[in-house]
Enzyme design. Structure first.
Site, short mmCIF file in Angstrom:
data_model
loop_
_atom_site.label_atom_id
_atom_site.label_comp_id
_atom_site.label_asym_id
_atom_site.label_seq_id
_atom_site.Cartn_x
_atom_site.Cartn_y
_atom_site.Cartn_z
N ASP A 1 0.58 -1.02 -0.40
CA ASP A 1 -0.04 -0.01 0.04
C ASP A 1 0.76 1.38 0.13
OD1 ASP A 1 -2.19 -1.40 -0.34
OD2 ASP A 1 -2.35 -1.82 1.97
N LYS B 1 1.60 2.21 -5.15
CA LYS B 1 2.12 1.41 -5.98
C LYS B 1 1.16 1.69 -7.42
CE LYS B 1 2.27 -2.42 -4.22
NZ LYS B 1 2.59 -2.09 -2.92
N GLY C 1 -4.61 -4.27 -3.85
CA GLY C 1 -5.92 -3.16 -4.36
C GLY C 1 -4.97 -2.02 -4.81
N HIS C 2 -4.28 -1.97 -5.37
CA HIS C 2 -4.02 -0.42 -5.97
C HIS C 2 -5.52 0.65 -6.81
CE1 HIS C 2 0.14 -3.18 -7.21
NE2 HIS C 2 -0.66 -3.30 -6.35
N GLN D 1 2.54 -6.21 -2.98
CA GLN D 1 2.22 -5.53 -2.13
C GLN D 1 3.65 -5.69 -1.67
OE1 GLN D 1 1.66 -9.92 -3.29
NE2 GLN D 1 -0.04 -8.93 -2.80
N ARG E 1 -9.67 -2.81 6.33
CA ARG E 1 -9.37 -3.06 6.81
C ARG E 1 -8.16 -1.07 7.82
NH1 ARG E 1 -6.39 -8.52 7.33
NH2 ARG E 1 -5.92 -7.67 5.27
P1 GDP Z 1 -0.70 0.39 -3.29
O1 GDP Z 1 -1.24 -1.17 -3.16
O2 GDP Z 1 0.33 0.37 -3.06
O3 GDP Z 1 -1.30 0.80 -5.36
O4 GDP Z 1 -1.18 1.38 -2.80
P2 GDP Z 1 -2.85 1.76 -2.50
O5 GDP Z 1 -4.01 2.36 -3.73
O6 GDP Z 1 -3.52 0.65 -1.57
O7 GDP Z 1 -3.00 2.54 -0.63
C1 GDP Z 1 -3.06 3.89 -1.00
C2 GDP Z 1 -3.07 5.05 -1.19
O8 GDP Z 1 -2.80 6.36 -0.83
C3 GDP Z 1 -4.15 4.92 -1.89
O9 GDP Z 1 -5.85 5.29 -1.34
C4 GDP Z 1 -4.14 6.07 -2.79
O10 GDP Z 1 -4.93 7.16 -3.15
C5 GDP Z 1 -3.74 7.44 -1.52
N1 GDP Z 1 -1.95 7.77 -1.96
C6 GDP Z 1 -1.04 6.99 -3.09
N2 GDP Z 1 -0.70 8.27 -3.24
C7 GDP Z 1 -0.69 10.12 -2.03
C8 GDP Z 1 -0.13 11.39 -1.69
O11 GDP Z 1 0.93 11.27 -1.72
N3 GDP Z 1 -0.96 11.44 -0.68
C9 GDP Z 1 -2.44 11.11 -0.10
N4 GDP Z 1 -3.40 11.65 0.61
N5 GDP Z 1 -2.16 9.86 -0.43
C10 GDP Z 1 -2.10 9.58 -1.68
P1 IMO Z 2 -1.49 -4.48 -2.04
O1 IMO Z 2 -0.49 -4.66 -3.58
C1 IMO Z 2 -1.26 -4.88 2.19
C2 IMO Z 2 -1.21 -8.56 3.86
C3 IMO Z 2 -2.65 -8.88 4.17
C4 IMO Z 2 -1.81 -10.30 5.47
C5 IMO Z 2 -1.06 -11.28 4.41
C6 IMO Z 2 -1.34 -11.90 3.80
O2 IMO Z 2 -2.07 -3.26 -2.08
O3 IMO Z 2 -0.01 -3.22 -1.49
P2 IMO Z 2 -2.57 -13.11 2.06
O4 IMO Z 2 -3.71 -12.20 1.66
O5 IMO Z 2 -1.61 -12.68 0.64
O6 IMO Z 2 -2.50 -14.07 2.43
O7 IMO Z 2 -2.51 -12.06 2.99
O8 IMO Z 2 -0.13 -9.56 3.96
N1 IMO Z 2 -1.18 -8.61 2.17
C7 IMO Z 2 -1.55 -6.96 1.84
N2 IMO Z 2 -0.84 -5.67 2.57
N3 IMO Z 2 -1.42 -4.10 1.04
C8 IMO Z 2 -1.21 -5.23 0.22
O9 IMO Z 2 -1.31 -5.48 -0.98
C9 IMO Z 2 -1.55 -6.87 0.85
N4 IMO Z 2 -1.44 -8.05 -0.08
C10 IMO Z 2 -1.26 -8.87 0.97
O10 IMO Z 2 -3.08 -7.83 4.94
O11 IMO Z 2 -0.97 -9.17 6.29
MG MG Z 3 -2.61 -1.88 -1.92
#
Ligand code: GDP
Ligand code: IMO
Ligand code: MG
Length: 422
Positions: A14, A17, A41-42, A223, A302
């Site tokens: 998270d 990416k 979840g991207h 991840q 969560r």
């Molecule tokens: P990923 O899994 O690495 O693609 O990241 P996620 O999308 O799960 O989580 C990143 C969260 O931070 C998302 O809700 C994005 O919209 C948000 N986000 C990304 N870059 C920034 C930033 O520079 N500032 C803020 N406030 N939010 C950001």
């Molecule tokens: P992105 O690509 C954050 C975490 C889960 C759990 C552990 C194992 O959005 O960054 P799994 O479902 O793989 O068996 O879970 O890894 N986890 C993540 N945490 N971002 C993710 O993906 C994750 N994918 C799995 O919360 O702790």
């Molecule tokens: Mg994510």
């Protein structure tokens, strides 16, 4: 022949990416996911739209880039169909822009049930899995039982499916887990029909041919490095190699064909699910970061655990991945703090160390912090690096010096536009 760049998360996932892949896609011809599955979840934000992708690469919204789901990815047809349907509704020409490796493995409904059964049996030691069936699917892959995308085109696909389900039923009865498979199967087979409408490719040939003809490839990690099956905080990890080598095995790209390795990290840390987190702030400061940063899971909703930036952990991830450049995300989230803490060392069994050790149990390991001044100003409207306040520039330089790697992008908000190149 070009080289493939790799973009991956350096913390516990998270990091942002999805946003950065979307920002960088205009520079590439192909975006390729190499591991993980719908546990990811991207999030992308542009033109007032917020969209979350789970299996499909984050280059899908750009008009020309081809998006590849590589052999290292595990696919749940049910979630995949939902993703496709949502994109089609938004006018994305998915059929023209998305291809899937025949070697990618399928997540069966029973894999999800087994994930739930396994977590339930672990009680308070549970991993905190996203319950998407990731672990059981990779277990069947390494156990040589798995079903692959290429099998969908075979005459005996249904028999193979049934044989695997029979195995799973035995395991589920061992767990004394109650379920209703008949309720889950129709959506799964509907998803298979949707998958059939897409192009299945031998992605190793596809990508190597593309690179030979000068096309630029960006591999998109899921991840984060600290969730890697080998180098993460085992057993609280995911079931794939999230680190750079995963891009080689998950796409069929040779190690000497890897170019830049782009490491994404947040200006602080988060983690969702169980497991050690040395700099965790289980207090009002952590709650403040969670609220301002909207730190709630993109896949499960969560609450994410939050904490200060951890330099030894970042250095570890940079080392394992061979990171050539860094991008720092969510700097705007720290704008309201008078002072910030950075973990520079750990106290490990009474000894001060500057590296991430084997055991992160808080019984043995406590973080040592340095306090720095906050920038106390709204960054979210900035467009140029010259606008960045001195304290933020100092924070960036401090990190660059500590990890000996340049930070080339600073993200100051979720939108595509809220991105500052240095
Ligand atoms: P990923 O899994 O690495 O693609 O990241 P996620 O999308 O799960 O989580 C990143 C969260 O931070 C998302 O809700 C994005 O919209 C948000 N986000 C990304 N870059 C920034 C930033 O520079 N500032 C803020 N406030 N939010 C950001
Ligand atoms: P992105 O690509 C954050 C975490 C889960 C759990 C552990 C194992 O959005 O960054 P799994 O479902 O793989 O068996 O879970 O890894 N986890 C993540 N945490 N971002 C993710 O993906 C994750 N994918 C799995 O919360 O702790
Ligand atoms: Mg994510």
């Amino acid at each position: 022949m070009t080289k493939s760049d790799v973009l991956l998360g350096l913390q516990w996932g998270d990091e942002g990416k999805g946003k950065i892949v979307d920002v960088l896609t205009p520079e590439y011809d192909i975006i390729a996911r190499f591991q993980g599955g719908p546990n990811a979840g991207h999030t992308l934000e542009f033109n007032g739209i917020k969209h979350v992708l789970h299996t499909i690469p984050s280059g899908i919204f750009h008009p020309t880039a081809i998006n590849i789901v590589g052999n290292g990815v595990v696919i749940d047809p049910v979630i995949f169909k939902k993703e496709i349907d949502a994109l089609v509704k938004m006018g994305v020409d998915v059929k023209a822009k998305l291809v899937i490796s025949k070697r990618a493995h399928l997540i069966l409904p029973t894999h999800r049930l087994l994930d739930a059964a396994s977590e339930a049996s672990k009680g308070k030691n549970k991993i905190g899995s996203t319950l998407k069936g990731i672990g059981p699917t990779y277990m069947d892959k390494t156990g040589r039982n798995g079903l692959r995308i290429g099998d969908i085109e075979r005459h005996d696909f249904k028999e193979k499916y049934k044989a695997l389900v029979e195995k799973h039923k035995l395991l589920l009865s061992f767990h004394q887990f109650e379920y209703n498979l008949a309720e889950l199967e129709p959506a799964w087979f509907e998803g298979i029909e949707t998958l059939k409408q897409l192009q299945f490719v031998e992605s190793e040939h596809y990508l190597n041919n593309a690179m030979a003809s000068g096309k630029k490839v960006l591999a998109e990690g899921a991840q984060g490095s600290l969730l890697d099956i080998d180098f993460g905080s085992y057993p609280f990890v995911t079931s794939s190699n999230t680190v750079c080598s995963g891009a080689c095995s998950g796409l069929g790209i040779a190690p000497n064909r890897i170019g830049n390795v782009i490491g994404i990290f947040k200006a602080y840390c988060t983690r969702v699910g169980s497991g050690p987190f040395p700099t965790e702030l289980d207090n009002e400061v952590g709650e403040k970061i969670r609220q301002i940063g909207r730190e709630f899971g993109s896949t499960t909703g969560r609450a994410r655990r939050t904490g200060w930036l951890d330099i030894p952990a970042l250095k570890y991830a940079i080392m394992i991945n061979g990171v050539t450049e860094l991008m720092m995300m969510k700097a705007d989230v720290l704008s309201d703090f008078d002072t910030l803490k950075i973990c520079t060392h750990y106290n490990y069994n009474g000894k001060v160390i500057d590296y991430l050790p084997y055991d992160l149990d808080p019984k043995y390991l406590t973080p040592i912090y340095e306090e720095v001044k906050g920038w106390k100003c709204d960054l979210t409207q900035f467009t140029k690096k010259e606008q960045m306040p001195k304290e933020l520039v100092d924070y960036i330089k401090y990190i660059e010096k500590a990890v000996s790697t340049p930070i080339t992008i600073v993200s100051i908000g979720p939108d595509r536009k809220q991105t500052i190149k240095r």
